[in-house]
Write an enzyme that holds these catalytic residues in place. Structure first.
Site, PDB file in Angstrom:
ATOM      1  N   CYS A 113       0.854  -1.189   0.000  1.00 36.20           N
ATOM      2  CA  CYS A 113       0.000   0.000   0.000  1.00 36.20           C
ATOM      3  C   CYS A 113       0.884   1.230   0.000  1.00 36.20           C
ATOM      4  CB  CYS A 113      -0.897  -0.003   1.238  1.00 36.20           C
ATOM      5  SG  CYS A 113      -2.006   1.428   1.335  1.00 36.20           S
ATOM      6  N   HIS A 156      -9.343  -3.191  -2.721  1.00 31.47           N
ATOM      7  CA  HIS A 156      -8.304  -2.503  -1.937  1.00 31.47           C
ATOM      8  C   HIS A 156      -8.624  -1.006  -1.845  1.00 31.47           C
ATOM      9  CE1 HIS A 156      -3.935  -1.891  -0.684  1.00 31.47           C
ATOM     10  NE2 HIS A 156      -4.326  -0.671  -0.970  1.00 31.47           N
ATOM     11  N   GLU A 157      -9.024  -0.426  -2.977  1.00 34.77           N
ATOM     12  CA  GLU A 157      -9.317   1.026  -2.983  1.00 34.77           C
ATOM     13  C   GLU A 157     -10.605   1.348  -2.223  1.00 34.77           C
ATOM     14  OE1 GLU A 157      -5.829   1.100  -4.579  1.00 34.77           O
ATOM     15  OE2 GLU A 157      -6.878   2.831  -3.743  1.00 34.77           O
ATOM     16  N   HIS A 160     -10.100   1.610   1.362  1.00 36.48           N
ATOM     17  CA  HIS A 160      -9.555   2.908   1.799  1.00 36.48           C
ATOM     18  C   HIS A 160     -10.671   3.907   2.099  1.00 36.48           C
ATOM     19  CE1 HIS A 160      -5.220   2.597   1.690  1.00 36.48           C
ATOM     20  NE2 HIS A 160      -5.203   2.164   0.442  1.00 36.48           N
TER      21      HIS A 160
HETATM   22  O1  K2U Z   1      -2.065   1.914  -1.807  1.00 40.72           O
HETATM   23  C1  K2U Z   1      -2.862   1.813  -2.745  1.00 40.72           C
HETATM   24  O2  K2U Z   1      -4.065   1.915  -2.614  1.00 40.72           O
HETATM   25  C2  K2U Z   1      -2.308   1.440  -4.077  1.00 40.72           C
HETATM   26  C3  K2U Z   1      -1.850   0.041  -4.077  1.00 40.72           C
HETATM   27  C4  K2U Z   1      -3.015  -0.773  -4.580  1.00 40.72           C
HETATM   28  C5  K2U Z   1      -2.943  -2.264  -4.484  1.00 40.72           C
HETATM   29  C6  K2U Z   1      -1.899  -2.924  -3.890  1.00 40.72           C
HETATM   30  C7  K2U Z   1      -1.897  -4.325  -3.854  1.00 40.72           C
HETATM   31  C8  K2U Z   1      -2.960  -5.034  -4.352  1.00 40.72           C
HETATM   32  C9  K2U Z   1      -4.002  -4.354  -4.918  1.00 40.72           C
HETATM   33  C10 K2U Z   1      -3.979  -2.980  -4.986  1.00 40.72           C
HETATM   34  C11 K2U Z   1      -0.572   0.073  -4.885  1.00 40.72           C
HETATM   35  O3  K2U Z   1      -0.854  -0.179  -6.199  1.00 40.72           O
HETATM   36  S1  K2U Z   1       0.674  -0.873  -4.176  1.00 40.72           S
HETATM   37  C12 K2U Z   1       1.906  -1.009  -5.309  1.00 40.72           C
HETATM   38  C13 K2U Z   1       1.599  -1.921  -6.438  1.00 40.72           C
HETATM   39  C14 K2U Z   1       1.958  -1.529  -7.674  1.00 40.72           C
HETATM   40  C15 K2U Z   1       1.712  -2.357  -8.739  1.00 40.72           C
HETATM   41  C16 K2U Z   1       1.119  -3.593  -8.548  1.00 40.72           C
HETATM   42  C17 K2U Z   1       0.742  -3.988  -7.291  1.00 40.72           C
HETATM   43  C18 K2U Z   1       0.997  -3.149  -6.212  1.00 40.72           C
HETATM   44 NI    NI Z   2      -3.534   1.165  -0.334  1.00 40.60          NI
END
Ligand code: K2U
Ligand code: NI
Length: 186
Positions: A113, A156-157, A160
């Site tokens: 994250c 995941h979003e 948040h």
């Molecule tokens: O922090 C966030 O919300 C963005 C995350 C989203 C995410 C992470 C893991 C699994 C699903 C969604 C970032 O994308 S974390 C970095 C990342 C970059 C590319 C691929 C996977 C994770």
């Molecule tokens: Ni996140």
């Protein structure tokens, strides 16, 4: 353009609040904000620009992660194959998961994250398939069926926007124990 300095980190109460519903029509400031949420993902997924601006690559960015407690998040899940169109790309506003599979899905490598600097190992069980309803920046309502990785990213979003972080879902005693019949991928 948002930079890493703009991203709120774990411990800030804004990440644990339920974000407010967004009213339509969006103000010009809200439209610009939505654009900046997507811009971050586009720039972060370009290796040269990502390095130039010192970003962490991302496939999603929720408004609370830049300190704005509104129900808005950008999602940009790249194409499976080189040159194809993204698996999912939009700014999802007031998202609601209207149906979900009983079967779980989880990334084999676990999750990270942008707002959590530490690594937290373990499976993050999510619904492998969802039907997502949301509004876009123009107020148009969309109802989409997603599975596997795009479904994981959207959950995941949306977490948040509800004050939930990925590691809340990890089994504390057995981090790499997933519910029976979980689809592991990635
Ligand atoms: O922090 C966030 O919300 C963005 C995350 C989203 C995410 C992470 C893991 C699994 C699903 C969604 C970032 O994308 S974390 C970095 C990342 C970059 C590319 C691929 C996977 C994770
Ligand atoms: Ni996140």
């Amino acid at each position: 353009m948002f930079l890493m300095k703009d991203i709120v980190r774990d411990g800030d109460p804004v990440l644990r609040k339920r974000a407010a519903k967004v009213e339509f029509p969006l103000t010009s400031e809200e439209k610009e904000f939505a654009h900046k949420l997507m811009e971050y993902l586009e720039v972060s997924q370009d290796p040269e620009l990502c390095k130039k601006y010192g970003l962490r690559a991302g496939v999603g960015l929720a408004a609370p992660q830049v300190g704005v407690s509104k129900q808005m998040a950008s999602v940009l899940v790249p194409a499976d194959e080189e040159g194809g169109k993204p698996q999912f790309k939009d700014v999802i506003i007031n998202p609601v998961i209207v149906s979900e599979s009983v079967q779980y899905g989880a990334l084999t490598e676990g999750e990270g994250c942008l707002s959590v600097d530490k690594d937290v190992p373990g499976y993050v069980p999510r619904h492998d398939r969802i039907t997502l309803k949301y509004q876009d920046v123009n107020g148009e309502t969309h109802k989409v069926r997603l599975k596997h990785y795009p479904a994981i990213v959207c959950q995941h979003e949306i977490d948040h926007l509800h004050g939930v972080l990925f590691y809340d879902h990890i089994n504390k005693e057995h981090p790499f124990k997933a519910p029976e019949d979980t689809v592991l991928f990635g």
